[in-house]
Design an enzyme around this catalytic site. Structure first.
Site, PDB file in Angstrom:
ATOM      1  CE  LYS A 177      -2.378   3.553   1.839  1.00 52.59           C
ATOM      2  NZ  LYS A 177      -2.122   4.646   1.444  1.00 52.59           N
ATOM      3  CB  ALA A 179       2.312   7.932   0.033  1.00 52.78           C
ATOM      4  CB  SER A 180      -3.052   8.619  -1.144  1.00 51.25           C
ATOM      5  OG  SER A 180      -3.285   8.343  -0.197  1.00 51.25           O
ATOM      6  CD  GLU A 252      14.018   0.828   8.627  1.00 52.51           C
ATOM      7  OE1 GLU A 252      13.874   1.445   9.136  1.00 52.51           O
ATOM      8  OE2 GLU A 252      14.346  -0.488   8.351  1.00 52.51           O
ATOM      9  CG  LEU A 253       8.752   3.862  13.005  1.00 56.14           C
ATOM     10  CD1 LEU A 253       7.917   4.046  14.641  1.00 56.14           C
ATOM     11  CD2 LEU A 253       7.568   4.730  12.275  1.00 56.14           C
ATOM     12  CB  CYS A 286      13.495   9.034   7.638  1.00 58.19           C
ATOM     13  SG  CYS A 286      14.283   7.815   6.368  1.00 58.19           S
ATOM     14  CD  GLU A 383      11.555  13.218  10.346  1.00 62.90           C
ATOM     15  OE1 GLU A 383      10.314  13.020  10.711  1.00 62.90           O
ATOM     16  OE2 GLU A 383      11.850  12.544   9.873  1.00 62.90           O
TER      17      GLU A 383
HETATM   18  P1  NAP Z   1       3.084   9.270   7.273  1.00 59.00           P
HETATM   19  O1  NAP Z   1       2.329   9.913   7.682  1.00 59.00           O
HETATM   20  O2  NAP Z   1       3.025   8.660   8.498  1.00 59.00           O
HETATM   21  O3  NAP Z   1       2.287   7.750   5.783  1.00 59.00           O
HETATM   22  C1  NAP Z   1       3.532   7.492   5.604  1.00 59.00           C
HETATM   23  C2  NAP Z   1       2.116   5.740   4.944  1.00 59.00           C
HETATM   24  O4  NAP Z   1       1.822   5.021   6.274  1.00 59.00           O
HETATM   25  C3  NAP Z   1       1.137   6.441   4.150  1.00 59.00           C
HETATM   26  O5  NAP Z   1       0.891   5.333   2.603  1.00 59.00           O
HETATM   27  C4  NAP Z   1       0.094   6.481   4.351  1.00 59.00           C
HETATM   28  O6  NAP Z   1      -0.915   6.679   3.066  1.00 59.00           O
HETATM   29  C5  NAP Z   1       0.227   5.817   5.895  1.00 59.00           C
HETATM   30  N1  NAP Z   1      -0.609   6.548   6.832  1.00 59.00           N
HETATM   31  C6  NAP Z   1      -1.002   7.089   6.728  1.00 59.00           C
HETATM   32  N2  NAP Z   1      -2.675   7.293   7.872  1.00 59.00           N
HETATM   33  C7  NAP Z   1      -2.102   6.202   8.057  1.00 59.00           C
HETATM   34  C8  NAP Z   1      -2.884   5.121   9.372  1.00 59.00           C
HETATM   35  N3  NAP Z   1      -3.510   5.484  10.323  1.00 59.00           N
HETATM   36  N4  NAP Z   1      -2.689   3.813   9.502  1.00 59.00           N
HETATM   37  C9  NAP Z   1      -2.479   3.274   8.487  1.00 59.00           C
HETATM   38  N5  NAP Z   1      -1.022   3.935   7.686  1.00 59.00           N
HETATM   39  C10 NAP Z   1      -1.148   4.680   7.701  1.00 59.00           C
HETATM   40  O7  NAP Z   1       4.076   9.750   6.690  1.00 59.00           O
HETATM   41  P2  NAP Z   1       5.003  10.199   5.622  1.00 59.00           P
HETATM   42  O8  NAP Z   1       4.359  12.263   6.291  1.00 59.00           O
HETATM   43  O9  NAP Z   1       4.397  10.172   4.089  1.00 59.00           O
HETATM   44  O10 NAP Z   1       6.583  10.221   5.194  1.00 59.00           O
HETATM   45  C11 NAP Z   1       7.018  10.601   6.346  1.00 59.00           C
HETATM   46  C12 NAP Z   1       7.946  10.184   7.437  1.00 59.00           C
HETATM   47  O11 NAP Z   1       8.440   8.554   6.815  1.00 59.00           O
HETATM   48  C13 NAP Z   1       8.648  10.992   8.832  1.00 59.00           C
HETATM   49  O12 NAP Z   1       8.619  10.654   9.337  1.00 59.00           O
HETATM   50  C14 NAP Z   1      10.200   9.746   7.631  1.00 59.00           C
HETATM   51  O13 NAP Z   1      11.276  10.707   8.830  1.00 59.00           O
HETATM   52  C15 NAP Z   1       9.599   8.878   7.704  1.00 59.00           C
HETATM   53  N6  NAP Z   1      10.862   7.712   6.882  1.00 59.00           N
HETATM   54  C16 NAP Z   1      11.105   7.450   7.749  1.00 59.00           C
HETATM   55  C17 NAP Z   1      11.833   6.200   6.959  1.00 59.00           C
HETATM   56  C18 NAP Z   1      13.450   5.194   7.804  1.00 59.00           C
HETATM   57  O14 NAP Z   1      12.908   4.227   7.005  1.00 59.00           O
HETATM   58  N7  NAP Z   1      13.222   5.026   8.514  1.00 59.00           N
HETATM   59  C19 NAP Z   1      12.301   6.215   5.139  1.00 59.00           C
HETATM   60  C20 NAP Z   1      11.779   7.598   4.334  1.00 59.00           C
HETATM   61  C21 NAP Z   1      10.269   8.186   5.673  1.00 59.00           C
HETATM   62  P3  NAP Z   1      -1.847   7.546   2.588  1.00 59.00           P
HETATM   63  O15 NAP Z   1      -0.320   8.440   1.647  1.00 59.00           O
HETATM   64  O16 NAP Z   1      -2.673   7.455   2.015  1.00 59.00           O
HETATM   65  O17 NAP Z   1      -2.082   9.081   3.832  1.00 59.00           O
END
Ligand code: NAP
Length: 482
Positions: A177, A179-180, A252-253, A286, A383
């Protein structure tokens, strides 16, 4: 619309392309604001079908030889590389990063398939010396089963690769799944799967409601593992739900990476590292430096060199030649950068470069450098995920280690020194899953990527990366006689 056979506006389930009816999600190009296409908005029912397809695929795939699983991964690697620029163009169009970075991401993703394809053949078990003369103890590794994967928008091709390559190599089908905001790079994997002849149901891509798909992953007993890359709050919620059903999880957060420059560092090297580490992907990684700590003796010299280079960065549409920084993903990303800058100003920070929206409008933002940053600023804790570099001053090694560790995150960290003793001391003192010494970019498929504390659990890439996709089975073979 993107003119490419890899550009699909349907989901890929059980080896077929599926529409979602009238309920769709529109996807825009952050560089122009233009809608480039729509994807289905799947919910639980459609996700259940994808999981069922994966479950059927598992019955066969778990028995396929390691060599064949490895060959399948290798074919995916080759397909990605053969179509690198076409895939890179889709990636830039939906996500915004410069084309050179997008092409680099496709190659990085491909390397995970190559690596895990090779590792499939080394998924060794153990024979443990038995304490009983008539019994033998054997340990094998078995695929966990169907994997549910949720990935973010900032690396739409690579984040899937780190998971799908390991899953397929270990013997597990996967339901992805994405990201949208960036589903098209993910759906392109469906085309790749078709073209390289993966069995039906082995790799599925569903787009739609994140919470509905995640709930199905958590509650459907056929899903045995959930792998997530994204923000810490969403990861924590998902981990809590998954734990109620005792699912294996990898998380991976978020990060809050410190980037430390000691007085004895090679300053030019540190400046180049800081540029790569901070502004790559417009600061939306990240592992981006979120806080730059520079020792007092070289603070002014570092600032002068760093600010000069940042001022010269070209901002624009990632598809244009020579662009170093594309747009941010959306308006809320711009708001967050603005909020961090305003807070820094209120706490005595001085804007040396940038500090505002870019004249190109939309979601373009000026690469920014802030002088005299302090630990009281929001940017020290949170962040930014944008092209904003706060530069803090410090005096001693002990002080900077304390400041660097003063965060709930623990993903990547960086420092520059020419003192070998300090290199080891600081490396050991930093509470992070990854430390780079005299380097500003550390990701590679051969090393374990992952964090500690609120940055999550599990490792992707390297020989450790398969561990998250296998169960260890102990077999006691008795009655063998003496
Ligand atoms: P996000 O808002 O957490 O979204 C990530 C994924 O989770 C998307 O596919 C999103 O879907 C989905 N999601 C949203 N709400 C959800 C829920 N309630 N339950 C389950 N899944 C849900 O993060 P982001 O803003 O896209 O990405 C940035 C973050 O990712 C940053 O904090 C960054 O540090 C972290 N990151 C970490 C790594 C690592 O390897 N540690 C690598 C890259 C990024 P939708 O798009 O459909 O909302």
């Amino acid at each position: 619309m993107i003119d490419s056979r890899f550009f699909k506006q349907q989901c890929y389930v059980d080896g077929a392309w599926i529409d979602g009816g009238n309920d769709t999600i529109a996807v825009n190009n952050p560089a122009t604001g233009e809608i480039i296409g729509t994807v289905p908005k799947f919910g639980r029912e459609e996700t259940r079908k994808a999981i069922a397809a994966a479950e059927r695929a598992f019955r066969e795939w778990r028995h396929v030889s390691a060599e064949e699983r490895g060959n399948a991964c290798r074919r995916i690697h080759d397909a990605l590389m053969d179509n690198q620029t076409e895939l890179g163009r889709i990636l830039t169009t939906e996500m915004g990063k410069p084309l050179a970075e997008a092409n680099g991401e496709v190659a990085y993703a491909a390397r995970f398939f190559k690596w895990f394809g090779e590792e499939a053949r080394r998924l060794y078990g153990d024979v443990i010396p038995s304490p009983f003369g008539d019994k033998r103890i054997i340990v094998t590794k078995e695929p966990v089963g169907v994997v549910g994967s949720i990935t973010p928008w900032n690396f739409p091709t690579a984040m899937i690769a780190r998971k799908a390559a390991a899953a397929i190599a270990a013997g597990c089908p996967i339901v992805c799944k994405p990201a949208s905001q960036t589903p098209f790079s993910a759906l392109a994997y469906g085309v790749v799967a078709e073209e390289v002849g993966l069995p039906k149901g082995l790799l599925n891509v569903v787009t739609g409601s994140a919470s509905a798909i995640a709930d199905e992953f958590c509650e459907n007993p056929a899903v045995r593992k959930i792998t997530f890359t994204g923000s810490t709050p969403v990861g924590k919620g998902l981990a809590a739900k998954a734990s109620a059903h005792m699912k294996r999880i990898s998380m991976e957060l978020g990060g809050n990476a410190p980037f430390i420059v000691f007085d004895d560092a090679d300053l030019d090297r540190a400046v180049d590292g800081a540029i790569a580490c901070k502004y790559r992907n417009s600061g939306q990684t990240c592992v981006c430096a979120n806080r730059l700590y520079v020792q007092a003796g070289v603070y002014d010299a570092f600032m002068a060199k760093f600010a000069a280079k940042v001022s010269g960065m070209k901002v624009g549409d990632g598809l244009e030649e020579g662009v170093a920084q594309g747009p941010l993903i959306d308006e809320s990303a711009v708001e967050k950068s603005l909020e961090h800058i305003a807070d820094a100003r209120a706490h005595g920070g001085e804007i040396v470069v940038g500090g505002a929206r870019h004249e190109l409008g939309l979601t373009y933002f000026q690469p920014t450098v802030i002088r005299n940053a302090t630990q009281e600023m929001l940017i020290a804790r949170d962040e930014t995920f944008g092209p904003v570099a706060p530069v803090f001053r410090f005096d001693t090694e002990e002080e900077v280690v304390r400041m660097a560790n003063a965060t709930e995150y623990g993903l990547a960290s960086y420092f520059y020194t020419s003192d070998l003793g300090r290199a080891f001391r600081v490396c050991e003192a930093l509470e992070y899953g990854m430390v780079a010494v005299n380097e500003g970019v550390l990701s590679t498929e051969v090393a374990p990527f992952g964090g500690v504390k609120d940055s999550g659990m599990g490792r992707e890439g390297s020989k450790y990366g398969l561990d998250d996709y296998v169960n260890v089975k102990y077999a006691l073979i008795g009655g063998l006689g003496k």
